[in-house]
Design a protein around this motif. Structure first.
Motif, PDB file in Angstrom:
ATOM      1  N   PHE A 103     -29.759 -33.658  48.473  1.00 14.64           N
ATOM      2  CA  PHE A 103     -30.771 -33.061  49.489  1.00 14.64           C
ATOM      3  C   PHE A 103     -30.044 -33.878  50.607  1.00 14.64           C
ATOM      4  CE2 PHE A 103     -34.695 -32.793  51.549  1.00 14.64           C
ATOM      5  CZ  PHE A 103     -34.718 -31.738  51.771  1.00 14.64           C
ATOM      6  N   HIS A 104     -30.047 -34.468  51.566  1.00 21.43           N
ATOM      7  CA  HIS A 104     -30.076 -35.407  52.519  1.00 21.43           C
ATOM      8  C   HIS A 104     -28.873 -34.831  52.953  1.00 21.43           C
ATOM      9  CE1 HIS A 104     -32.853 -38.966  51.139  1.00 21.43           C
ATOM     10  NE2 HIS A 104     -33.555 -38.137  51.580  1.00 21.43           N
ATOM     11  N   GLU A 105     -27.529 -34.511  51.937  1.00 24.32           N
ATOM     12  CA  GLU A 105     -26.187 -34.598  52.696  1.00 24.32           C
ATOM     13  C   GLU A 105     -27.006 -32.881  53.195  1.00 24.32           C
ATOM     14  OE1 GLU A 105     -23.751 -37.466  50.760  1.00 24.32           O
ATOM     15  OE2 GLU A 105     -22.990 -34.964  49.932  1.00 24.32           O
ATOM     16  N   ASP A 106     -26.958 -32.176  52.105  1.00 25.40           N
ATOM     17  CA  ASP A 106     -27.203 -30.474  53.116  1.00 25.40           C
ATOM     18  C   ASP A 106     -28.006 -29.994  53.905  1.00 25.40           C
ATOM     19  OD1 ASP A 106     -25.934 -30.208  49.682  1.00 25.40           O
ATOM     20  OD2 ASP A 106     -28.190 -29.221  48.821  1.00 25.40           O
ATOM     21  N   ILE A 107     -29.372 -30.992  54.242  1.00 21.67           N
ATOM     22  CA  ILE A 107     -29.796 -31.135  55.258  1.00 21.67           C
ATOM     23  C   ILE A 107     -29.068 -31.622  56.198  1.00 21.67           C
ATOM     24  CG2 ILE A 107     -31.791 -30.088  53.723  1.00 21.67           C
ATOM     25  CD1 ILE A 107     -33.356 -32.775  55.153  1.00 21.67           C
ATOM     26  N   ALA A 108     -28.206 -32.542  56.353  1.00 25.43           N
ATOM     27  CA  ALA A 108     -28.288 -32.929  57.152  1.00 25.43           C
ATOM     28  C   ALA A 108     -26.932 -31.522  58.203  1.00 25.43           C
ATOM     29  CB  ALA A 108     -27.607 -33.961  57.222  1.00 25.43           C
ATOM     30  N   ALA A 109     -26.308 -31.546  56.880  1.00 26.29           N
ATOM     31  CA  ALA A 109     -25.370 -30.262  57.299  1.00 26.29           C
ATOM     32  C   ALA A 109     -26.531 -28.603  57.933  1.00 26.29           C
ATOM     33  CB  ALA A 109     -25.051 -29.506  56.374  1.00 26.29           C
ATOM     34  N   LEU A 110     -27.658 -28.957  57.461  1.00 28.43           N
ATOM     35  CA  LEU A 110     -28.480 -27.425  58.436  1.00 28.43           C
ATOM     36  C   LEU A 110     -28.675 -28.589  60.106  1.00 28.43           C
ATOM     37  CD1 LEU A 110     -30.031 -26.741  55.550  1.00 28.43           C
ATOM     38  CD2 LEU A 110     -27.873 -25.988  56.051  1.00 28.43           C
ATOM     39  N   GLY A 111     -28.238 -29.134  60.462  1.00 27.44           N
ATOM     40  CA  GLY A 111     -28.534 -29.918  61.465  1.00 27.44           C
ATOM     41  C   GLY A 111     -30.272 -30.558  61.730  1.00 27.44           C
ATOM     42  N   VAL A 112     -30.891 -30.627  60.924  1.00 25.91           N
ATOM     43  CA  VAL A 112     -32.162 -31.644  60.699  1.00 25.91           C
ATOM     44  C   VAL A 112     -32.082 -32.773  60.416  1.00 25.91           C
ATOM     45  CG1 VAL A 112     -33.663 -31.842  59.109  1.00 25.91           C
ATOM     46  CG2 VAL A 112     -32.741 -29.389  59.179  1.00 25.91           C
ATOM     47  N   LEU A 113     -33.149 -32.883  61.267  1.00 25.88           N
ATOM     48  CA  LEU A 113     -33.478 -34.282  62.045  1.00 25.88           C
ATOM     49  C   LEU A 113     -33.786 -35.549  60.266  1.00 25.88           C
ATOM     50  CD1 LEU A 113     -35.332 -34.939  65.817  1.00 25.88           C
ATOM     51  CD2 LEU A 113     -32.425 -35.174  64.858  1.00 25.88           C
ATOM     52  N   PRO A 114     -33.500 -36.873  60.280  1.00 22.82           N
ATOM     53  CA  PRO A 114     -34.927 -37.672  59.114  1.00 22.82           C
ATOM     54  C   PRO A 114     -36.311 -37.425  60.028  1.00 22.82           C
ATOM     55  CG  PRO A 114     -32.728 -38.870  60.355  1.00 22.82           C
ATOM     56  CD  PRO A 114     -32.905 -37.684  61.172  1.00 22.82           C
ATOM     57  N   PRO A 115     -37.053 -37.203  58.927  1.00 27.89           N
ATOM     58  CA  PRO A 115     -38.493 -37.344  59.172  1.00 27.89           C
ATOM     59  C   PRO A 115     -38.557 -38.908  59.188  1.00 27.89           C
ATOM     60  CG  PRO A 115     -38.123 -37.201  57.051  1.00 27.89           C
ATOM     61  CD  PRO A 115     -36.750 -36.908  57.660  1.00 27.89           C
ATOM     62  N   THR A 116     -39.913 -39.191  59.952  1.00 30.79           N
ATOM     63  CA  THR A 116     -40.127 -40.502  60.804  1.00 30.79           C
ATOM     64  C   THR A 116     -40.814 -42.229  59.082  1.00 30.79           C
ATOM     65  OG1 THR A 116     -41.811 -39.404  62.319  1.00 30.79           O
ATOM     66  CG2 THR A 116     -41.390 -42.070  62.175  1.00 30.79           C
ATOM     67  N   VAL A 117     -40.836 -40.711  58.317  1.00 30.95           N
ATOM     68  CA  VAL A 117     -41.241 -41.494  56.921  1.00 30.95           C
ATOM     69  C   VAL A 117     -40.586 -40.659  56.521  1.00 30.95           C
ATOM     70  CG1 VAL A 117     -42.631 -42.904  55.658  1.00 30.95           C
ATOM     71  CG2 VAL A 117     -43.081 -42.684  57.845  1.00 30.95           C
TER      72      VAL A 117
END
Ligand SMILES: [Zn+2]
Length: 473
Positions: A103-117
């Motif tokens: 999930f983290h890999e997929d959404i990083a490819a969509l230019g999504v910032l990690p949430p604060t927590v």
């Protein structure tokens, strides 16, 4: 950046657009329901992740990057997880870890910032049990046959978020009939675990070990990381009932507050080529398949294309996800990358302010994109203006790479053999010089078949023909 226009957000709770005023501008707090990690996230899951990423970025712009707390959870205890782990014959923890990483890999490819927590349900069992104990102690929940159930009639204004009649709610909840329930609408806070299922010591003096229901997870994690009342709660429209309604019931009744979150935001449904996405229709598509396989439209797609394609529709509208829509978004990005080349983004500009002004009007991304189109026309052929244009696009989380990166990624996606392409381009130039046009056309066709397009231009001084190439898609 100063707040030029007031921020207006559509609030599901009041069914109208309202001026957004945080409880504490030094700590603006937002919660968004995250994935249940048992399988690849599908493109419908990508929509709230992208929409609330845009809102997160906007809040950081308006209130300052250190003054926003964004919590997006991971649900790592669930019936679907147990079933899948049993099916694959793997430990539950292996399945949830692998899926969360994907999930983290997929959404990083969509230019999504990690949430604060990014809290995990299984790390908040104590907080869930404390909420459950409080609800039983104040008469809003009860123990029955090793379950703990929330008693819906104990809350006078249950149902205000989804604004439905009791009949509609019962239909929507697909209420499970169980003899131990006091009321058909009552929902599970805690239930006994079967053999082999994850289990924890139960609350309320129940001897048998058990596990939490889904809704209580979000109440516990939001309460712990954002407090009893916070600013924004978001998610897909399909979560309004019963999930969000039940979160509200649990949190308010446990804390004795008159609201859980002050602004409730929901993104619209997603369809694929005009049809509901479903496994039975064969049009079910994951983010991973879109990025890394040729399942949709016969090719792989850049994550940024998916991001722009989704933002072209306002978040509250239903979104029709189509190959055509992706093609349009890709063409736009290719033009914009050609314009910015490898310049660094300017930090501030009138254009960035205009994009922000569009977004503070209930996250009007189509209007923001229209502003970017106008800016891109004005920026053409001027590197300083291109830097300001790039900065304005960055407000939406777009154009965060350089043209060189964009092209290199396109080449990698198609699997271009650069040396071979350069050699063919060289042979074609030689053939043209020798006026062997049949051979020059043959080489061009060979390159087209490899996904390469050529652009010939004449050097105005020397009259020499120059050939540039790029990946067609
Ligand atoms: Zn939730």
């Amino acid at each position: 950046m100063a707040e030029a226009h007031p921020m207006m957000l559509y609030n599901t709770l009041t069914r109208g657009k309202e001026r957004f005023e945080p409880l504490d501008p030094k700590n603006v707090r937002m919660y968004v329901c995250g994935p249940t990690v048992y399988d690849y996230a599908h493109i419908g899951n990508a929509r709230p992740v992208i929409v609330f990423d845009v809102l997160f970025r906007l809040l950081r712009q308006v209130y300052g990057p250190d003054h926003v707390t964004y919590v997006r959870n991971i649900t790592d205890v669930d019936d679907k997880i147990n079933a899948r782990a049993a099916e694959e014959g793997v430990p539950i923890r292996d399945l949830t870890e692998r899926t969360a990483k994907q999930f983290h890999e997929d959404i990083a490819a969509l230019g999504v910032l990690p949430p604060t927590v990014e809290p995990r349900a299984t790390e908040h069992i104590d907080e869930m049990k404390a909420l459950i104990e409080a609800l039983v102690a104040n008469g809003h929940a009860y123990v029955a046959e090793d379950h703990v159930l929330f008693n819906v009639p104990s809350m006078a204004d249950y149902g205000t978020l989804s604004n439905r009649s009791l009949d509609e709610m019962e239909a929507g909840a697909r209420v499970e009939v169980a003899p131990y329930k006091k009321d058909a609408m009552d929902f599970v806070l805690w239930k006994p675990s079967k053999e082999g299922e994850p289990s924890w010591p139960s609350p309320c003096g129940i001897k048998r070990e058990g596990r939490p229901g889904w809704h209580i997870e979000c109440s516990a994690m939001a309460g712990k990381h954002l407090g009893e009342v916070f600013d924004i709660h978001g998610g897909g429209i399909d979560l309004v009932f019963p999930h969000h309604e039940n979160e509200v019931a649990q949190s308010r009744c446990a804390h004795g507050t008159d609201m859980m979150a002050r602004y409730w935001m929901h993104n619209g449904f997603l369809q694929v080529e005009g049809e509901k996405m479903s496994k039975s229709l064969g049009n079910f598509i994951t983010i991973h398949e879109l990025l890394a396989t040729k399942k949709f439209g016969g090719r792989k797609w850049p994550g940024e294309v998916l991001r722009l394609a989704m933002l072209m529709t306002h978040y509250r509208q239903p979104l029709d996800f189509t190959v055509r829509g992706l093609e349009v978004a890709e063409k736009v990005l290719a033009d914009w990358y050609r314009l910015i080349g490898d310049v660094e983004a300017a930090e501030t500009s009138d254009w960035a302010d205009e994009v922000q002004d569009a977004l503070v009007d209930d996250l009007n991304t189509p209007a923001a994109i229209t502003k970017l189109h106008a800016a891109s026309n004005a920026a053409s052929g001027d590197s300083k203006a291109a830097a300001r244009f790039k900065g304005a696009a960055n407000v939406l989380g777009l154009l965060e790479r350089t043209e060189s990166n964009w092209r290199a990624e396109a080449e990698a996606r198609v699997g271009v053999d650069k040396a071979k392409v350069e050699a063919l381009v060289g042979s074609r130039i030689a053939a043209r010089k020798a006026k062997d046009f049949a051979e020059s056309d043959r080489i061009r066709d060979e390159l087209v078949a490899m996904g390469i397009v050529l652009k010939d231009s004449k050097d105005p001084k020397t009259g020499e023909i120059k050939t540039e190439w790029e990946v067609a898609r």
